[in-house]
Each structure stands twice: as C-alpha cells, then as structure tokens.
Design a protein around this motif. Structure first.
Motif, PDB file in Angstrom:
ATOM      1  N   MET A 276       0.820  -1.203   0.000  1.00 17.23           N
ATOM      2  CA  MET A 276       0.000   0.000   0.000  1.00 17.23           C
ATOM      3  C   MET A 276       0.860   1.262   0.000  1.00 17.23           C
ATOM      4  SD  MET A 276      -3.078  -0.983   2.633  1.00 17.23           S
ATOM      5  CE  MET A 276      -3.768   0.685   2.561  1.00 17.23           C
ATOM      6  N   ALA A 277       1.952   1.245   0.747  1.00 13.89           N
ATOM      7  CA  ALA A 277       2.837   2.407   0.782  1.00 13.89           C
ATOM      8  C   ALA A 277       3.443   2.677  -0.592  1.00 13.89           C
ATOM      9  CB  ALA A 277       3.936   2.204   1.817  1.00 13.89           C
ATOM     10  N   LEU A 278       3.822   1.615  -1.289  1.00 12.51           N
ATOM     11  CA  LEU A 278       4.342   1.787  -2.643  1.00 12.51           C
ATOM     12  C   LEU A 278       3.263   2.337  -3.568  1.00 12.51           C
ATOM     13  CD1 LEU A 278       6.542   1.488  -4.751  1.00 12.51           C
ATOM     14  CD2 LEU A 278       5.890  -0.922  -5.016  1.00 12.51           C
ATOM     15  N   ALA A 279       2.040   1.842  -3.414  1.00 15.51           N
ATOM     16  CA  ALA A 279       0.930   2.365  -4.206  1.00 15.51           C
ATOM     17  C   ALA A 279       0.740   3.860  -3.942  1.00 15.51           C
ATOM     18  CB  ALA A 279      -0.354   1.611  -3.873  1.00 15.51           C
ATOM     19  N   GLY A 280       0.857   4.255  -2.680  1.00 13.60           N
ATOM     20  CA  GLY A 280       0.725   5.674  -2.341  1.00 13.60           C
ATOM     21  C   GLY A 280       1.816   6.520  -2.969  1.00 13.60           C
ATOM     22  N   THR A 281       3.030   5.983  -3.001  1.00 15.90           N
ATOM     23  CA  THR A 281       4.139   6.700  -3.639  1.00 15.90           C
ATOM     24  C   THR A 281       3.858   6.915  -5.122  1.00 15.90           C
ATOM     25  OG1 THR A 281       5.674   5.711  -2.055  1.00 15.90           O
ATOM     26  CG2 THR A 281       6.622   6.664  -4.054  1.00 15.90           C
ATOM     27  N   ILE A 282       3.292   5.901  -5.768  1.00 13.36           N
ATOM     28  CA  ILE A 282       2.945   6.017  -7.188  1.00 13.36           C
ATOM     29  C   ILE A 282       1.824   7.038  -7.383  1.00 13.36           C
ATOM     30  CG2 ILE A 282       1.980   4.745  -9.151  1.00 13.36           C
ATOM     31  CD1 ILE A 282       3.485   2.278  -8.068  1.00 13.36           C
ATOM     32  N   LEU A 283       0.869   7.084  -6.464  1.00 19.45           N
ATOM     33  CA  LEU A 283      -0.197   8.075  -6.555  1.00 19.45           C
ATOM     34  C   LEU A 283       0.346   9.496  -6.376  1.00 19.45           C
ATOM     35  CD1 LEU A 283      -3.008   6.227  -4.563  1.00 19.45           C
ATOM     36  CD2 LEU A 283      -2.940   6.646  -7.025  1.00 19.45           C
ATOM     37  N   VAL A 284       1.333   9.665  -5.508  1.00 19.88           N
ATOM     38  CA  VAL A 284       1.982  10.978  -5.366  1.00 19.88           C
ATOM     39  C   VAL A 284       2.648  11.364  -6.683  1.00 19.88           C
ATOM     40  CG1 VAL A 284       3.855  12.232  -4.221  1.00 19.88           C
ATOM     41  CG2 VAL A 284       2.308  10.801  -2.872  1.00 19.88           C
ATOM     42  N   ALA A 285       3.310  10.404  -7.336  1.00 22.40           N
ATOM     43  CA  ALA A 285       3.928  10.677  -8.635  1.00 22.40           C
ATOM     44  C   ALA A 285       2.875  11.082  -9.660  1.00 22.40           C
ATOM     45  CB  ALA A 285       4.692   9.440  -9.109  1.00 22.40           C
ATOM     46  N   ALA A 286       1.707  10.448  -9.614  1.00 20.95           N
ATOM     47  CA  ALA A 286       0.632  10.817 -10.539  1.00 20.95           C
ATOM     48  C   ALA A 286       0.179  12.254 -10.298  1.00 20.95           C
ATOM     49  CB  ALA A 286      -0.544   9.855 -10.379  1.00 20.95           C
ATOM     50  N   CYS A 287       0.063  12.647  -9.034  1.00 17.57           N
ATOM     51  CA  CYS A 287      -0.305  14.032  -8.715  1.00 17.57           C
ATOM     52  C   CYS A 287       0.720  15.011  -9.286  1.00 17.57           C
ATOM     53  CB  CYS A 287      -0.424  14.214  -7.201  1.00 17.57           C
ATOM     54  SG  CYS A 287      -1.831  13.360  -6.455  1.00 17.57           S
ATOM     55  N   ALA A 288       1.994  14.675  -9.136  1.00 20.26           N
ATOM     56  CA  ALA A 288       3.057  15.533  -9.667  1.00 20.26           C
ATOM     57  C   ALA A 288       2.963  15.631 -11.188  1.00 20.26           C
ATOM     58  CB  ALA A 288       4.420  14.999  -9.248  1.00 20.26           C
TER      59      ALA A 288
ATOM     60  N   LEU B  58      -1.596   6.930 -12.416  1.00 26.64           N
ATOM     61  CA  LEU B  58      -2.688   6.889 -11.436  1.00 26.64           C
ATOM     62  C   LEU B  58      -3.338   5.507 -11.418  1.00 26.64           C
ATOM     63  CD1 LEU B  58      -4.648   8.584  -9.514  1.00 26.64           C
ATOM     64  CD2 LEU B  58      -6.118   8.735 -11.531  1.00 26.64           C
ATOM     65  N   THR B  59      -3.581   4.950 -12.582  1.00 27.39           N
ATOM     66  CA  THR B  59      -4.209   3.630 -12.686  1.00 27.39           C
ATOM     67  C   THR B  59      -3.352   2.560 -12.018  1.00 27.39           C
ATOM     68  OG1 THR B  59      -5.300   4.273 -14.752  1.00 27.39           O
ATOM     69  CG2 THR B  59      -5.101   1.912 -14.295  1.00 27.39           C
ATOM     70  N   LEU B  60      -2.043   2.631 -12.229  1.00 31.23           N
ATOM     71  CA  LEU B  60      -1.154   1.666 -11.579  1.00 31.23           C
ATOM     72  C   LEU B  60      -1.236   1.802 -10.061  1.00 31.23           C
ATOM     73  CD1 LEU B  60       1.049  -0.487 -11.692  1.00 31.23           C
ATOM     74  CD2 LEU B  60       2.737   1.349 -11.909  1.00 31.23           C
ATOM     75  N   GLY B  61      -1.255   3.032  -9.554  1.00 26.67           N
ATOM     76  CA  GLY B  61      -1.379   3.235  -8.112  1.00 26.67           C
ATOM     77  C   GLY B  61      -2.677   2.675  -7.570  1.00 26.67           C
ATOM     78  N   GLU B  62      -3.787   2.889  -8.296  1.00 26.37           N
ATOM     79  CA  GLU B  62      -5.074   2.344  -7.870  1.00 26.37           C
ATOM     80  C   GLU B  62      -5.044   0.816  -7.838  1.00 26.37           C
ATOM     81  OE1 GLU B  62      -8.128   5.843  -9.463  1.00 26.37           O
ATOM     82  OE2 GLU B  62      -7.782   4.046 -10.680  1.00 26.37           O
ATOM     83  N   LEU B  63      -4.488   0.226  -8.886  1.00 23.42           N
ATOM     84  CA  LEU B  63      -4.398  -1.229  -8.953  1.00 23.42           C
ATOM     85  C   LEU B  63      -3.598  -1.795  -7.783  1.00 23.42           C
ATOM     86  CD1 LEU B  63      -3.797  -1.821 -12.770  1.00 23.42           C
ATOM     87  CD2 LEU B  63      -5.578  -2.919 -11.406  1.00 23.42           C
ATOM     88  N   MET B  64      -2.493  -1.152  -7.436  1.00 25.21           N
ATOM     89  CA  MET B  64      -1.621  -1.668  -6.387  1.00 25.21           C
ATOM     90  C   MET B  64      -2.190  -1.435  -4.986  1.00 25.21           C
ATOM     91  SD  MET B  64       2.150  -0.758  -7.875  1.00 25.21           S
ATOM     92  CE  MET B  64       2.947  -1.745  -6.606  1.00 25.21           C
ATOM     93  N   HIS B  65      -3.163  -0.544  -4.879  1.00 28.65           N
ATOM     94  CA  HIS B  65      -3.726  -0.237  -3.558  1.00 28.65           C
ATOM     95  C   HIS B  65      -4.906  -1.137  -3.194  1.00 28.65           C
ATOM     96  CE1 HIS B  65      -7.066   1.955  -1.431  1.00 28.65           C
ATOM     97  NE2 HIS B  65      -6.150   1.951  -0.495  1.00 28.65           N
TER      98      HIS B  65
END
Length: 407
Positions: free
Chosen positions: A281-293, A318-325
């Motif tokens: 989940m933490a990795l997914a959150g990191t990817i979501l932060v990258a999507a925001c950037a 963003l989609t990758l972050g959602e999938l991983m979360h």
C-alpha cells in the motif's frame, strides 16, 4: 469451486463471483446515466432528481455502520442478500415514482443497499477464504466487477439507442433482475461455504475505535480514497477548464482506466504476492503521489497534443497506483479485524469512501477554482504521511494481517 494460486479450493467462491458479475452488469446499465435514467423513468425534472438523489445519499451514509452491526449479528451472507433485495425492490419501484417524496424514499432504499453492500461483500470474502487465498479472491472479485460494469455500460447505450425512452424502463427491470440473480447465487454459495463462527460477545463500535492501530490504518486509507476520486471528480474539471483539453479526452481516459483496472488486477496481484500488505500500500501511495506531480506538471506543457499526452501518462500512473492499492487494502482491513467484529471493522474502513464522496466534489472544485496546483499539493500532502504511517503500522498490526500466510 475456485482453485487459487496456492492450489487450495475455495468452497462457495464460484457462485459468489457469478453473483458479483450479475450485480455489476446490472449496475453498469444505469450508473453512467444515473440522473438521466431516473429523470426518464420517473418523468420528474432533473433539478428535482438531483435534490432527491443527494438527499438519499445522505441517508445512505448511515448504512455502513448499521450494516457492520447487522453483519456481526446475523452474518455477512444474509446482509449481502438483503442489500441485493433492497436494490431489486428499489429499481422495480422506480417506474412508479410520481413525486419528490416517493423519489427520496426509493432512492434511499437503493443508496442504503449500495452502501451496505461493501462491508457485507468484504466480510463474506473473509469468511470464504483466508491468507493468500483471500487476497486472490478479492482480486477476482474486483476483476469480475470491473469487466461486468464496463459491459453493462455498453449494453445501456444499446438499450437506449434501440428502444428510446422505453429503454430506460427496460434498464430498471434488468437491473432489478440482476440483483435477484445475484441473490440466487448467494443461496447456492451459502450451501457450499464454510459455516460462520458464532460470535462471542460483540462489544460494538467502542471496541473498534479503541483499536488504535486500526484507527490509524483507516486514517491512512482516507488519503487513498480521496486519491481514487481524482479520475471521476477532479480530472474532468482540471482537464477541460484549466488545461483546455477537449471534453471527449476525459471520456477516453476514464474508459482506459476502467479497462486497465479490469485487465491488470491479476497481474498486479502476482507481483504483490511476496510483499507485506502495508508496504504494498505504501508503494501504491508513492505512485499516486507521482501521478499528482505529473498532473500538476502537465499544466507546464504547451496546449494541444503535449498536454493530452501529459494527461495520458499521468492517468496511466494513477491507474497503476489504484491497482496496487485495492487488494492489499481490502485484505489488510479484513485480516486485522477480529472475526466477531469484522462487520463493524470493515464498515468503518469503507466509510472512508462515503466521506470521500461527500468531500471531494466541493473540496476539489474549491481548490481548482482558487489555484489548480493546490489540489495536487494537498493530495500529495495527505498521501505522503499516509505512506509513512503504513510503514510504521507494519510493526503494530497483527503479523498475519501484514504478511498473508502462504505468501
């Protein structure tokens, strides 16, 4: 039976998943056209429909905690069946609605079933499977629902195109029927599923809120659910009004996200099998932060094709972050909960989605209107501490919840 990646058979899983598919297929018929659907079926003005649906959604907010208590008292399968029957009755009644009060009553029945469905379905999965098998079943459920939802959207367009106004009444009837099919599948599933353990002295929601690690997990989850609202709520406004992108592009991006979420669940689950759920989940959150950037940086690109490309790249991330979360989040919450209070635990966990649905439309619009970059900064500012909290929670949550047995 479903045979998981561990080679074990999960009794009752196949009819449950068939029911999930039927449910999502029916829901996909109307969700993309919700307001228009109700307007056409009832004949009420769109403004009246909007107010009625909003009032019903407020009523539905109470369904999550109520469902949690009922799950712990009567069992997840019975409550899940009740959510199907409530929604079947609601959609069967829509064609007979002739005023605002009737609209609120029927829409509230549907909203109650919608909100109560999530803790009930999550609790039933937790009953059917354990450890790594539970993660796999959550993944299969998400895949089935996304595929069926997409197919339902295509069928709804066909029904309206071929049958005109009568197509909306047909959609109501088909959706009601889909919930009855799902109920029948649950009856079959219950005959094969393991018997639920008899709960011992459930202590109510006070016990849930006194579990500080779980409360911290829910607080972290709230940041993720707000991030999941980017695509349906924030992106259309940001892309069109801030970046000047064509309206059709947001539809393309939404469709792409839906297809990739449906197609990518199993592959992402295989990547995550050996990972601790908190760390996944933490990795997914990191990817979501990258999507925001990336969304924020798209505003710095020249208008036209460069910005469209920037939105595409940001949406893929963003989609990758959602999938991983998604799967680790569900599985971690279910595994953290004591069996006798699992309904209440998952109800509080799912309430984060209800809160996000209330907060996101007005909050995102206000931030975008003030300064668009504030939205992406605010989301990143929520996600970063949420990721750090998850890493700390790896030592405070039950070990067999953090790392699924059998992984």
């Amino acid at each position: 039976m479903i045979i998981t990646s561990t080679g074990r058979r999960v009794a009752g899983a196949r009819p449950f998943l068939v029911g999930m598919f039927a449910d999502a297929l029916g829901s996909g018929l109307y969700v993309p056209l919700t307001l228009l659907f109700i307007h056409q079926v009832t004949g009420l003005p769109l403004t009246t429909v909007g107010l009625g649906v909003t009032a019903a959604a407020v009523v539905g907010l109470a369904a999550n905690p109520a469902a949690g208590a009922l799950i712990d008292r009567f069992g997840a399968r019975r409550v899940l069946m009740a959510t199907y029957l409530l929604r079947a009755a609601g959609f069967a009644a829509y064609p007979f609605v002739d005023g605002f009060a009737a609209l609120v009553a029927v829409a509230a029945v549907v909203a109650t079933g919608d909100r109560a469905y999530y803790p009930a379905s999550g609790s039933y999965v937790a009953l059917l499977a354990r450890g790594a098998d539970r993660d796999k079943l959550y993944t299969l459920m998400a895949t089935a629902r996304n595929v069926a939802f997409g197919l339902g959207g295509l069928l709804s367009a066909g029904a309206v195109s071929l049958a005109g106004g009568a197509g909306f009444t047909l959609i109501a009837a088909l959706n009601a029927a889909s919930f009855l099919v799902a109920t029948g599948c649950l009856v079959v599933s219950g005959r094969r599923a393991p018997a639920p353990a008899t709960p011992r002295e459930p202590r109510g929601y006070r016990a849930v809120f006194s579990d500080r690690p779980f409360v911290a997990l829910v607080a972290a989850e709230q940041a993720f659910t707000l991030a999941h609202m980017i695509l349906p709520v924030a992106l259309p406004v940001y892309a069109v009004t801030v970046l000047g992108a064509p309206v059709w592009l947001t539809g393309v991006l939404y469709t792409l996200n839906t297809v990739l979420v449906a197609a990518g669940q199993l592959a992402v689950r295989r990547w995550q099998r050996a990972a601790r759920r908190t760390h996944a989940m933490a990795l997914a959150g990191t990817i979501l932060v990258a999507a925001c950037a990336l969304y924020a940086a798209t505003a710095l690109l020249p208008p036209g094709a460069p910005r469209a490309g920037g939105l595409l790249v940001a949406t893929l991330v963003l989609t990758l972050g959602e999938l991983m979360h998604t799967t680790p989040s569900w599985a971690l919450a279910a595994a953290t909960a004591p069996p006798a209070l699992r309904g209440r635990y998952l109800a509080i966990h799912q309430q984060t989605w209800a809160v996000a649905a209330v907060v996101a439309p007005g909050g995102y619009a206000a931030l975008l209107d003030t300064e668009p970059s504030l939205l992406w900064i605010a989301l990143a500012a929520l996600l970063v501490p949420a990721c750090l909290a998850l890493l700390r929670l790896a030592r405070r949550l039950p070990p067999d919840a953090v790392a699924a047995p059998g992984t």
